[in-house]
Design a protein around this motif. Structure first.
Motif, PDB file in Angstrom:
ATOM      1  N   VAL A 149       0.827  -1.209   0.000  1.00 38.38           N
ATOM      2  CA  VAL A 149       0.000   0.000   0.000  1.00 38.38           C
ATOM      3  C   VAL A 149       0.863   1.261   0.000  1.00 38.38           C
ATOM      4  N   ALA A 150       0.213   2.372  -0.333  1.00 35.06           N
ATOM      5  CA  ALA A 150       0.886   3.671  -0.419  1.00 35.06           C
ATOM      6  C   ALA A 150       1.663   3.934   0.878  1.00 35.06           C
ATOM      7  N   PRO A 151       2.698   4.741   0.917  1.00 35.68           N
ATOM      8  CA  PRO A 151       2.999   5.708  -0.138  1.00 35.68           C
ATOM      9  C   PRO A 151       3.788   5.158  -1.329  1.00 35.68           C
ATOM     10  N   ALA A 152       4.654   4.165  -1.147  1.00 33.81           N
ATOM     11  CA  ALA A 152       5.488   3.799  -2.291  1.00 33.81           C
ATOM     12  C   ALA A 152       6.070   2.413  -2.085  1.00 33.81           C
ATOM     13  N   HIS A 153       6.351   1.715  -3.183  1.00 30.74           N
ATOM     14  CA  HIS A 153       7.151   0.494  -3.114  1.00 30.74           C
ATOM     15  C   HIS A 153       7.990   0.455  -4.380  1.00 30.74           C
ATOM     16  N   VAL A 154       9.206   0.944  -4.255  1.00 27.29           N
ATOM     17  CA  VAL A 154      10.062   1.069  -5.439  1.00 27.29           C
ATOM     18  C   VAL A 154      10.842  -0.227  -5.631  1.00 27.29           C
ATOM     19  N   VAL A 155      10.749  -0.788  -6.845  1.00 22.82           N
ATOM     20  CA  VAL A 155      11.534  -1.973  -7.197  1.00 22.82           C
ATOM     21  C   VAL A 155      12.502  -1.549  -8.287  1.00 22.82           C
ATOM     22  N   GLY A 156      13.783  -1.772  -8.065  1.00 23.79           N
ATOM     23  CA  GLY A 156      14.786  -1.361  -9.046  1.00 23.79           C
ATOM     24  C   GLY A 156      15.672  -2.524  -9.431  1.00 23.79           C
ATOM     25  N   PHE A 157      16.328  -2.406 -10.560  1.00 28.08           N
ATOM     26  CA  PHE A 157      17.279  -3.439 -10.996  1.00 28.08           C
ATOM     27  C   PHE A 157      18.304  -2.811 -11.930  1.00 28.08           C
ATOM     28  N   GLN A 158      19.441  -3.496 -12.032  1.00 23.90           N
ATOM     29  CA  GLN A 158      20.520  -3.027 -12.895  1.00 23.90           C
ATOM     30  C   GLN A 158      20.345  -3.701 -14.254  1.00 23.90           C
ATOM     31  N   ASP A 159      19.884  -2.965 -15.241  1.00 24.74           N
ATOM     32  CA  ASP A 159      19.744  -3.547 -16.569  1.00 24.74           C
ATOM     33  C   ASP A 159      21.084  -3.449 -17.282  1.00 24.74           C
ATOM     34  N   ARG A 160      21.501  -4.521 -17.941  1.00 24.98           N
ATOM     35  CA  ARG A 160      22.845  -4.537 -18.539  1.00 24.98           C
ATOM     36  C   ARG A 160      22.950  -3.579 -19.718  1.00 24.98           C
ATOM     37  N   TRP A 161      21.839  -3.146 -20.285  1.00 26.67           N
ATOM     38  CA  TRP A 161      21.889  -2.209 -21.411  1.00 26.67           C
ATOM     39  C   TRP A 161      21.533  -0.792 -20.969  1.00 26.67           C
ATOM     40  N   HIS A 162      20.489  -0.699 -20.123  1.00 29.67           N
ATOM     41  CA  HIS A 162      19.940   0.616 -19.772  1.00 29.67           C
ATOM     42  C   HIS A 162      20.455   1.173 -18.464  1.00 29.67           C
ATOM     43  N   GLY A 163      21.202   0.354 -17.696  1.00 36.37           N
ATOM     44  CA  GLY A 163      21.656   0.828 -16.386  1.00 36.37           C
ATOM     45  C   GLY A 163      20.560   0.658 -15.336  1.00 36.37           C
ATOM     46  N   TRP A 164      20.585   1.500 -14.317  1.00 31.66           N
ATOM     47  CA  TRP A 164      19.625   1.352 -13.212  1.00 31.66           C
ATOM     48  C   TRP A 164      18.224   1.756 -13.675  1.00 31.66           C
ATOM     49  N   VAL A 165      17.276   0.876 -13.432  1.00 35.86           N
ATOM     50  CA  VAL A 165      15.884   1.135 -13.817  1.00 35.86           C
ATOM     51  C   VAL A 165      15.051   0.903 -12.568  1.00 35.86           C
ATOM     52  N   GLU A 166      14.099   1.781 -12.298  1.00 36.84           N
ATOM     53  CA  GLU A 166      13.230   1.507 -11.149  1.00 36.84           C
ATOM     54  C   GLU A 166      11.808   1.967 -11.424  1.00 36.84           C
ATOM     55  N   GLN A 167      10.918   1.368 -10.686  1.00 34.12           N
ATOM     56  CA  GLN A 167       9.502   1.679 -10.845  1.00 34.12           C
ATOM     57  C   GLN A 167       8.863   1.580  -9.460  1.00 34.12           C
ATOM     58  N   ASP A 168       7.973   2.515  -9.187  1.00 32.47           N
ATOM     59  CA  ASP A 168       7.212   2.450  -7.946  1.00 32.47           C
ATOM     60  C   ASP A 168       5.944   1.650  -8.250  1.00 32.47           C
ATOM     61  N   ILE A 169       5.957   0.380  -7.865  1.00 29.19           N
ATOM     62  CA  ILE A 169       4.826  -0.444  -8.314  1.00 29.19           C
ATOM     63  C   ILE A 169       3.528  -0.090  -7.573  1.00 29.19           C
ATOM     64  N   THR A 170       3.618   0.528  -6.431  1.00 35.75           N
ATOM     65  CA  THR A 170       2.383   0.959  -5.759  1.00 35.75           C
ATOM     66  C   THR A 170       1.720   2.088  -6.543  1.00 35.75           C
ATOM     67  N   ARG A 171       2.507   3.095  -6.907  1.00 33.41           N
ATOM     68  CA  ARG A 171       1.912   4.267  -7.564  1.00 33.41           C
ATOM     69  C   ARG A 171       1.797   4.126  -9.070  1.00 33.41           C
ATOM     70  N   GLU A 172       2.686   3.320  -9.683  1.00 34.98           N
ATOM     71  CA  GLU A 172       2.676   3.262 -11.143  1.00 34.98           C
ATOM     72  C   GLU A 172       1.977   2.032 -11.714  1.00 34.98           C
TER      73      GLU A 172
END
Ligand code: GLU
Length: 304
Positions: A149-172
């Motif tokens: 639940v809110a406010p946020a739950h950010v999940v990130g990962f190191q993509d070998r092509w794009h570098g660090w990528v993250e998304q807040d799966i609660t809000r997005e």
């Protein structure tokens, strides 16, 4: 001497039509990465979406891969033969899953309201209507997975092509579907279960799936599965800037073409798209040139 790092990669096409330049690029990148690492390359036909399957497309894709010299390791798997695994995963997730009675229309309506309040990104978010139980008169349709639940739950990962990528799966994203209203398994669940069951260590696929990866990492955690490494290659666009697909005008792979045509019209253009500027006059020569070229390209990016 250090033991070689195990590598199991895969190409996981949905059998919605023949291979085309866009899907060939994804197949080629995953094949090259597996070969450059001395790893295995599996092929899994992702046919869980019964509405989109095209009869015979699976065999056509497999024949195209073989025409290109991309031979998979082990047996090809079909997701429709693996549904017991998805049932077992759903049972494992039982405490986090709830029935949802919302129609697409109702979600779209509430998303329009959310978008008006919170900006365009809110249009992706499930508003949570059925989270606390089905409203009176609603019948269960899809099964959704509760996200934090809110406010946020950010999940990130190191993509070998794009570098660090993250998304807040609660809000997005919000609570997402694991079994669809039509009874079909959702891509997100099936792909995570299969990647886990097949011991996939490295996922190489198109960047259109970058924003699915945080959901998949989240599911892997809930199911106690390890996180693979990820590399998302750019997607091929048509002249209108849309992702190339059968619907947006991609030319179907011609399984009758001879090696010279295959090289000139399929393999070399796909390699060039990936930034591999090789020459070759045979299919075997093409792979002899591209596997080391891929390794060099990734080493230059610090991403091998
Ligand atoms: N089946 C998906 C597709 O064809 C790809 C899934 C994946 O590579 O994770 O778009």
């Amino acid at each position: 001497m250090t033991a070689p790092v195990p590598y199991i990669g895969r190409f996981a096409p949905s059998p919605t039509g023949p291979l085309h330049l866009g899907s060939l690029v994804a197949a080629m990148a995953s094949y090259l990465d597996a070969k450059a690492h001395g790893g295995q390359w599996l092929v899994r036909i992702e046919d869980v979406d019964g509405d989109r399957n095209v009869a015979g497309a699976d065999r056509h894709i497999l024949a195209s891969l073989q025409r290109c010299g991309m031979q998979w390791d082990g047996d090809v798997t079909w997701q429709t033969q693996r549904t017991a695994l998805y049932d077992a995963a759903l049972a494992q997730l039982a405490d986090s899953v709830y029935p949802c009675g919302c129609s697409r229309r109702e979600i779209a309506d509430s998303q329009t309201r959310l978008a008006a309040q919170h900006g365009a990104n809110a249009s992706l978010v499930y508003p949570g209507t059925c989270r606390a139980g089905l409203a009176p008169g609603k019948v269960p349709r899809a099964l959704r997975l509760r996200t934090p639940v809110a406010p946020a739950h950010v999940v990130g990962f190191q993509d070998r092509w794009h570098g660090w990528v993250e998304q807040d799966i609660t809000r997005e994203v919000g609570d997402f579907v694991v079994r669809r209203a039509d009874g079909f398994w959702a891509y997100q669940l099936a792909v995570v279960v299969d990647d886990g069951a097949q011991g996939i260590t490295d996922i190489v696929r198109g960047a259109d799936l970058l924003d699915s990866t945080p959901r998949q990492l989240y599911l892997q955690d809930l199911l106690g599965l390890p996180h693979p490494r990820y590399l998302h290659v750019p997607v091929v666009l048509n002249d209108a800037g849309e992702k190339l697909s059968k619907q947006t005008g991609a030319a179907a792979f011609d399984n009758g073409a001879g090696p010279a045509d295959l090289l000139a019209h399929a393999l070399l253009p796909a390699a060039r798209f990936l930034g591999l500027h090789v020459t070759a006059d045979s299919i075997a020569g093409f792979w002899q040139a591209t596997v080391p070229a891929w390794e060099r390209l990734l080493r230059e990016r610090g991403a091998f």
